[in-house]
Design a protein around this motif. Structure first.
Motif, mmCIF file in Angstrom:
data_model
loop_
_atom_site.group_PDB
_atom_site.id
_atom_site.type_symbol
_atom_site.label_atom_id
_atom_site.label_comp_id
_atom_site.label_asym_id
_atom_site.label_seq_id
_atom_site.Cartn_x
_atom_site.Cartn_y
_atom_site.Cartn_z
ATOM 1 N N SER A 125 0.820 -1.213 0.000
ATOM 2 C CA SER A 125 0.000 0.000 0.000
ATOM 3 C C SER A 125 0.851 1.258 0.000
ATOM 4 O O SER A 125 2.034 1.237 0.347
ATOM 5 N N ARG A 126 0.215 2.345 -0.413
ATOM 6 C CA ARG A 126 0.801 3.675 -0.317
ATOM 7 C C ARG A 126 -0.230 4.569 0.362
ATOM 8 O O ARG A 126 -1.406 4.519 0.034
ATOM 9 N N SER A 177 -0.878 8.541 2.588
ATOM 10 C CA SER A 177 -0.428 9.843 3.071
ATOM 11 C C SER A 177 -1.296 10.245 4.252
ATOM 12 O O SER A 177 -2.517 10.069 4.224
ATOM 13 N N HIS A 234 4.228 10.404 4.289
ATOM 14 C CA HIS A 234 3.958 9.553 3.129
ATOM 15 C C HIS A 234 4.642 8.208 3.348
ATOM 16 O O HIS A 234 5.825 8.159 3.697
ATOM 17 N N HIS A 281 5.199 4.124 1.773
ATOM 18 C CA HIS A 281 5.069 3.152 0.685
ATOM 19 C C HIS A 281 5.585 1.821 1.218
ATOM 20 O O HIS A 281 6.746 1.714 1.604
ATOM 21 N N ARG A 295 6.030 -2.194 0.311
ATOM 22 C CA ARG A 295 5.994 -3.206 -0.747
ATOM 23 C C ARG A 295 5.403 -4.505 -0.208
ATOM 24 O O ARG A 295 5.281 -4.707 1.000
ATOM 25 N N PHE A 341 6.437 10.300 -3.523
ATOM 26 C CA PHE A 341 6.277 8.877 -3.812
ATOM 27 C C PHE A 341 7.259 8.390 -4.876
ATOM 28 O O PHE A 341 7.665 7.223 -4.854
ATOM 29 N N GLU A 374 9.852 5.326 -3.959
ATOM 30 C CA GLU A 374 10.049 4.173 -4.853
ATOM 31 C C GLU A 374 11.519 4.023 -5.223
ATOM 32 O O GLU A 374 12.058 2.919 -5.247
ATOM 33 N N VAL A 379 2.974 8.849 -10.577
ATOM 34 C CA VAL A 379 2.290 8.043 -9.581
ATOM 35 C C VAL A 379 0.784 8.197 -9.762
ATOM 36 O O VAL A 379 0.280 9.295 -9.930
ATOM 37 N N ILE A 391 -3.444 6.091 -3.781
ATOM 38 C CA ILE A 391 -2.840 6.496 -2.518
ATOM 39 C C ILE A 391 -3.945 6.773 -1.513
ATOM 40 O O ILE A 391 -4.843 7.589 -1.757
#
Length: 211
Positions: free
Chosen positions: A68-69, A71, A80, A82, A84, A104, A108, A159, A164
């Motif tokens: 998930s991502r 904010s 923020h 991220h 994996r 973002f 990454e 992105v 998000i």
């Protein structure tokens, strides 16, 4: 989740304050590496603010889903995250004026570079002292000016911001019945000085903004 009790700290200049890499375990997150830019804060507050930033990053990773991502917005600051599918996570803390897309793209890039340089067998138990990854400070400095950094990320696909998850406050991540005060007091990452700083700031309720 960190407290900012410093009158006039927000200068209107876009700022990237923290960049960290963590591993999301089944129950707890594990901090692997972090870099901070705290020059805009009072000298005697920096150690406590850094601890609260570390605490915030860990809580964000623990309460966010794999793959998930998200904010989290709180007044003039944004966190923020991220994460994996393999559990490797990166978190950036910036002001609200700092472009989300750039953040973002940076996260990454950090995750890709970290996974290339650091063996995944080190992720569950590694520490900032044992993990050899020296690029966080470089990225934190290079991306301080998002206009320049944006030129570095335009070649990448933009992105998809619809994917998000946006939270208005950190409290929205807490489970029902949980209280932020209790998490702060139980935290092993926060020293007694930082916990006292937290209590004093809440009591005084002056120039205090919580993330």
């Amino acid at each position: 989740m960190f407290l900012i009790c410093f009158a006039g700290v927000h200068t209107g200049i876009m700022k990237l304050l923290c960049l960290s890499v963590l591993y999301k375990g089944e129950a707890k997150s594990n901090l692997l590496k972090a870099a901070y830019e705290l020059s805009s804060f009072g000298f005697f507050q920096r150690s406590s603010i850094q601890e609260f930033m570390t605490f915030t990053c860990g809580l964000l990773v623990e309460r966010s889903a794999f793959g998930s991502r998200a904010s989290v917005s709180e007044r003039e600051y944004m966190c923020h995250v991220h994460i994996r599918d393999d559990g490797l996570a990166a978190v950036a803390i910036a002001d609200t004026e700092y472009p989300q897309r750039v953040c973002f793209s940076l996260l990454e890039k950090v995750l890709d570079e970290f996974s290339r340089q650091v063996d995944d067998r080190q992720w569950p138990t590694g520490t900032p002292e044992t993990i050899r990854f020296t690029m966080l400070e470089e990225y934190l400095n290079k991306y301080q000016n998002p206009r320049e950094a944006d030129a570095l990320t335009r070649v990448q696909a933009e992105v998809d911001e619809t994917k998000i998850i946006l939270h208005k406050t950190m409290e929205s991540l807490l489970e029902r019945g949980e209280k932020l005060d209790d998490l702060v007091q139980k935290s092993e990452e926060l020293g007694q000085t930082s916990k006292a700083f937290y209590k004093t700031a809440k009591k005084q309720n002056r120039c205090c903004k919580m993330m």
